[in-house]
Design an enzyme around this catalytic site. Sequence first.
Site, PDB file in Angstrom:
ATOM      1  N   GLU A 275      -5.530  -8.314  -0.294  1.00 36.44           N
ATOM      2  CA  GLU A 275      -6.172  -8.015   1.041  1.00 36.44           C
ATOM      3  C   GLU A 275      -7.627  -7.650   0.648  1.00 36.44           C
ATOM      4  O   GLU A 275      -7.900  -6.915  -0.078  1.00 36.44           O
ATOM      5  CB  GLU A 275      -5.860  -6.903   1.897  1.00 36.44           C
ATOM      6  CG  GLU A 275      -4.264  -6.922   2.293  1.00 36.44           C
ATOM      7  CD  GLU A 275      -3.861  -5.578   3.476  1.00 36.44           C
ATOM      8  OE1 GLU A 275      -4.619  -4.924   3.519  1.00 36.44           O
ATOM      9  OE2 GLU A 275      -2.630  -5.736   3.658  1.00 36.44           O
TER      10      GLU A 275
ATOM     11  N   GLU B  91       0.675  -1.460   0.005  1.00 33.11           N
ATOM     12  CA  GLU B  91      -0.096  -0.050   0.111  1.00 33.11           C
ATOM     13  C   GLU B  91       0.911   1.407  -0.016  1.00 33.11           C
ATOM     14  O   GLU B  91       0.748   1.955   1.038  1.00 33.11           O
ATOM     15  CB  GLU B  91      -0.923  -0.111   1.285  1.00 33.11           C
ATOM     16  CG  GLU B  91      -1.958  -1.244   1.223  1.00 33.11           C
ATOM     17  CD  GLU B  91      -3.006  -1.057   2.167  1.00 33.11           C
ATOM     18  OE1 GLU B  91      -2.539  -0.404   3.237  1.00 33.11           O
ATOM     19  OE2 GLU B  91      -3.910  -1.935   2.055  1.00 33.11           O
TER      20      GLU B  91
HETATM   21  C1  BGC Z   1      -3.070  -2.671   7.349  1.00 37.76           C
HETATM   22  C2  BGC Z   1      -3.571  -3.103   8.598  1.00 37.76           C
HETATM   23  C3  BGC Z   1      -5.044  -2.737   8.688  1.00 37.76           C
HETATM   24  C4  BGC Z   1      -6.084  -3.638   7.428  1.00 37.76           C
HETATM   25  C5  BGC Z   1      -7.225  -3.300   7.286  1.00 37.76           C
HETATM   26  C6  BGC Z   1      -3.797  -3.640   6.222  1.00 37.76           C
HETATM   27  O1  BGC Z   1      -2.964  -3.191   5.063  1.00 37.76           O
HETATM   28  O2  BGC Z   1      -1.657  -3.198   7.221  1.00 37.76           O
HETATM   29  O3  BGC Z   1      -2.969  -2.688   9.961  1.00 37.76           O
HETATM   30  O4  BGC Z   1      -5.634  -3.645   9.695  1.00 37.76           O
HETATM   31  O5  BGC Z   1      -5.241  -3.160   6.289  1.00 37.76           O
HETATM   32  O6  BGC Z   1      -7.410  -1.691   7.388  1.00 37.76           O
END
Ligand code: BGC
Length: 354
Positions: A294, A175
């Site tokens: 993710e 990210e």
């Molecule tokens: C972050 C986390 C977070 C998640 C959802 C991830 O990329 O590293 O800390 O909980 O995204 O927000």
Amino acid sequence: MKNLLQLLLITLVFTFCSKKSTEPDPKPVNKWPFDPPSSVPLDAFEMNRKIWRGFNMGNALEAPEEGEWGIVVEDEYLETIADAGFTSLRLPVTWPAHCETEPPYTIDKEFFARVDHIVQEALKNNLVVLLNNHHFDQLNDDPVTNGIWLEKLWEQISEHYKDYPDELYFEILNEPHGKFTALIWNELLAKVLTMIRKTNPYRMVVIGPVSWNSPDYLPTLELPENDRGIIATFHFYNPFQFTHQGASWAGDDANDWLGTQWIGSIAEREDITRVMDKAVEWSKLTNRPLYLGEFGAYSTADDNSRYRWTDFVARSAEKRDISWTYWEFGAGFGAYDREKGEWRDYLLFALMPK
Ligand code: BGC
């Protein structure tokens, strides 16, 4: 006669010694149970399919110290993941917390050994491992000055893992955001990739766009045209008010979103498929495979909505040949209840329907 015997003896010794010296050294005992990395280019689409369905081992190695955010990776977790039919593990790692903060940015040996252990355990369970570089605040705050830090980290990481099997993939940076513009990111990723390729010519490298790996920013990615060992990634948390309701890091309004449901109406579904279809268009245009690194809804959302959303996002990705890793295994978004030592069935079914 004596001379003749002497000559014979010298000849014999000479022959014996010279033979011995040309013999290869005895084969070293090979304790490494894995295949060596490929010496020919691999098909990135095929390698992306191997990720298929997996987990982020979140809140563990990207915490300042493992355990500080509640989770220490137990070997048995990797077996649990594999036994449930999952095929990959994304391992978020905050390397900058475990290296010198000045050149040459040497990574701590003990920390390397800990990462090695988890990577090896995951590989033993036949999981594809996606090793990344997670919270790197110094870089997001000042990507121009600290770009070299990222390069030096990858120089060490790629040298360290160069003999690992093809099932270990590298992800350059989680990210990119903050001061990163697409231009700065494209320049830096090309440099890091060149660095990685010196030691890992055919390893799969995962790269996502700026703005927190937003799918909308995929078209701003400029990937080196002749490098086909790249898998493009994006993250998906829409609608944010649903997935991040009550999340302390999601801003001051996050508590106002508590109670937001996701019922799976036509409009709600279209909001998701529209984004994925656009991502697929980009993928076809650029001939790059897509990986959803993710997605997840925080535990503050109600179970039914979480089930519906997770199932819909996962199936929508699969239909489009997008591999995925759910955020995450055993913490606040967790599909696995570590205290009880069992899966949360509704999330497991959403991710891995029978
Ligand atoms: C972050 C986390 C977070 C998640 C959802 C991830 O990329 O590293 O800390 O909980 O995204 O927000």
